[in-house]
Scaffold this motif. Structure first.
Motif, PDB file in Angstrom:
ATOM      1  N   SER A  58      -7.282   4.318 -12.184  1.00  0.00           N
ATOM      2  CA  SER A  58      -6.409   3.602 -11.247  1.00  0.00           C
ATOM      3  C   SER A  58      -5.761   2.399 -11.919  1.00  0.00           C
ATOM      4  O   SER A  58      -4.607   2.067 -11.650  1.00  0.00           O
ATOM      5  CB  SER A  58      -7.201   3.162 -10.019  1.00  0.00           C
ATOM      6  N   ARG A  59      -6.504   1.752 -12.809  1.00  0.00           N
ATOM      7  CA  ARG A  59      -5.944   0.613 -13.532  1.00  0.00           C
ATOM      8  C   ARG A  59      -4.857   1.076 -14.508  1.00  0.00           C
ATOM      9  O   ARG A  59      -3.807   0.440 -14.641  1.00  0.00           O
ATOM     10  CB  ARG A  59      -7.052  -0.119 -14.287  1.00  0.00           C
ATOM     11  N   ALA A  68      -2.921   3.547 -14.150  1.00  0.00           N
ATOM     12  CA  ALA A  68      -1.737   3.980 -13.418  1.00  0.00           C
ATOM     13  C   ALA A  68      -0.776   2.826 -13.166  1.00  0.00           C
ATOM     14  O   ALA A  68       0.413   3.042 -12.919  1.00  0.00           O
ATOM     15  CB  ALA A  68      -2.133   4.632 -12.098  1.00  0.00           C
ATOM     16  N   ASP A 119      -2.364  -2.413  -4.754  1.00  0.00           N
ATOM     17  CA  ASP A 119      -2.366  -0.949  -4.805  1.00  0.00           C
ATOM     18  C   ASP A 119      -3.511  -0.442  -5.675  1.00  0.00           C
ATOM     19  O   ASP A 119      -4.175   0.546  -5.339  1.00  0.00           O
ATOM     20  CB  ASP A 119      -1.028  -0.434  -5.345  1.00  0.00           C
ATOM     21  N   GLN A 120      -3.732  -1.112  -6.803  1.00  0.00           N
ATOM     22  CA  GLN A 120      -4.855  -0.737  -7.662  1.00  0.00           C
ATOM     23  C   GLN A 120      -6.181  -0.967  -6.947  1.00  0.00           C
ATOM     24  O   GLN A 120      -7.110  -0.161  -7.059  1.00  0.00           O
ATOM     25  CB  GLN A 120      -4.817  -1.549  -8.958  1.00  0.00           C
ATOM     26  N   ILE A 136      -6.771  -0.875  -3.683  1.00  0.00           N
ATOM     27  CA  ILE A 136      -6.962   0.159  -2.666  1.00  0.00           C
ATOM     28  C   ILE A 136      -7.395   1.470  -3.311  1.00  0.00           C
ATOM     29  O   ILE A 136      -8.291   2.164  -2.809  1.00  0.00           O
ATOM     30  CB  ILE A 136      -5.663   0.350  -1.850  1.00  0.00           C
ATOM     31  N   THR A 137      -6.783   1.811  -4.443  1.00  0.00           N
ATOM     32  CA  THR A 137      -7.164   3.041  -5.143  1.00  0.00           C
ATOM     33  C   THR A 137      -8.613   2.978  -5.613  1.00  0.00           C
ATOM     34  O   THR A 137      -9.365   3.950  -5.487  1.00  0.00           O
ATOM     35  CB  THR A 137      -6.233   3.289  -6.345  1.00  0.00           C
ATOM     36  N   CYS A 138      -9.011   1.821  -6.142  1.00  0.00           N
ATOM     37  CA  CYS A 138     -10.401   1.649  -6.585  1.00  0.00           C
ATOM     38  C   CYS A 138     -11.371   1.776  -5.411  1.00  0.00           C
ATOM     39  O   CYS A 138     -12.448   2.368  -5.533  1.00  0.00           O
ATOM     40  CB  CYS A 138     -10.581   0.297  -7.258  1.00  0.00           C
ATOM     41  N   GLN A 147     -10.850   3.521  -2.705  1.00  0.00           N
ATOM     42  CA  GLN A 147     -10.880   4.938  -2.335  1.00  0.00           C
ATOM     43  C   GLN A 147     -11.788   5.731  -3.269  1.00  0.00           C
ATOM     44  O   GLN A 147     -12.565   6.581  -2.824  1.00  0.00           O
ATOM     45  CB  GLN A 147      -9.457   5.509  -2.366  1.00  0.00           C
ATOM     46  N   VAL A 148     -11.687   5.448  -4.564  1.00  0.00           N
ATOM     47  CA  VAL A 148     -12.549   6.112  -5.548  1.00  0.00           C
ATOM     48  C   VAL A 148     -14.015   5.813  -5.251  1.00  0.00           C
ATOM     49  O   VAL A 148     -14.857   6.725  -5.204  1.00  0.00           O
ATOM     50  CB  VAL A 148     -12.184   5.654  -6.976  1.00  0.00           C
ATOM     51  N   GLU A 155     -12.859  11.716   3.293  1.00  0.00           N
ATOM     52  CA  GLU A 155     -11.562  11.039   3.250  1.00  0.00           C
ATOM     53  C   GLU A 155     -11.347  10.187   4.501  1.00  0.00           C
ATOM     54  O   GLU A 155     -10.812   9.071   4.420  1.00  0.00           O
ATOM     55  CB  GLU A 155     -10.437  12.073   3.127  1.00  0.00           C
TER      56      GLU A 155
END
Length: 246
Positions: A105-106, A108, A114-115, A117-119, A121-122, A207
């Protein structure tokens, strides 16, 4: 002038049928066998993680793991040394999955929020899986001191990444001013707890669980018409009464 007769072309050498050339192998010798062994070893770890999550580490024996896989107990020793090593590998798998997801994610790029939120989610997704759940439910207290120290170092790397993203989000203006350390603790603590209460096949998918938890963490639970965040004051510690001596 004497005519020169052109030499006849040499006939190609025939390859001996007894020793035909060996076809080129796309992979080095033994790699297929190694892949098979690794797949079976992963199956042992997966079954063990499931049992640790269901029954607990101490209540699970190697006989239980062998029975889950429908193999004999001596077969397990071809892939693992003992139950302690199994636990170490299970929690290491969970941590590795988290770190790899966070690194991706980083890499990307994009805004810090945004990073972040992705982290999140992971992290939330992995703690609903066998190895991530084992990492949360069993922890590292059962491990030898050296292994425990290494795993805590990896956990610290995840915490530091959350702190960095929170601090960057505050700096870019996408997150409200806050203490990155405390906020990272809250985020990781809330998401980690999913691994304790989540049950596969329940009312919500992984999810859906992740989405609702992340929405709550990002938006809070208080309804604010003006968008202002109410101040939460820390309670004043009560004064301890002095006990007079008789």
């Amino acid at each position: 002038m004497t005519k020169t007769t052109p030499a006849a072309p040499k006939a190609p050498r025939r390859k001996s049928a007894a020793n035909p050339p060996a076809p080129a192998s796309p992979c080095p010798p033994g790699s297929h066998r190694e892949r098979q062994r690794e797949a079976k070893r992963n199956a042992v770890l997966q079954a063990a993680a499931q049992l640790f999550n269901e029954r607990g580490f101490h209540a699970t024996s190697l006989d239980d793991i062998a029975a889950r896989l429908n193999v004999t107990k001596p077969t397990l020793y071809y892939y693992v040394k003992n139950k302690d090593e199994i636990l170490l590998q299970c929690v290491s798998q969970g941590l590795t999955m988290m770190l790899e997801g966070i690194d991706a994610s980083r890499a990307a790029g994009g805004k810090a929020v945004d990073q972040l939120i992705t982290c999140m989610q992971v992290y939330a997704r992995i703690v609903t899986q066998d190895f991530g759940m084992c990492l949360i439910r069993i922890g590292d207290e059962q491990l030898p001191p050296v292994a425990r120290k290494e795993l805590r170092r990896l956990k610290s790397a995840i915490d530091q990444e959350f702190r960095r993203l929170v601090a960057d989000g505050v700096q870019e203006g996408s997150l409200a001013p806050c203490d990155p350390k405390m906020t990272a603790f809250v985020i990781a603590g809330a998401l980690s707890w999913i691994g304790r209460w989540y049950k596969p096949g329940g009312e919500y998918t992984p999810e859906q669980v992740a989405a609702q938890c992340i929405d709550t963490l990002l938006g809070g639970v208080l309804r604010r018409a003006d968008g202002a965040l109410p101040e939460v004051k820390a309670p004043v510690p009560a004064r301890r009464k002095k006990v007079s001596s008789a």
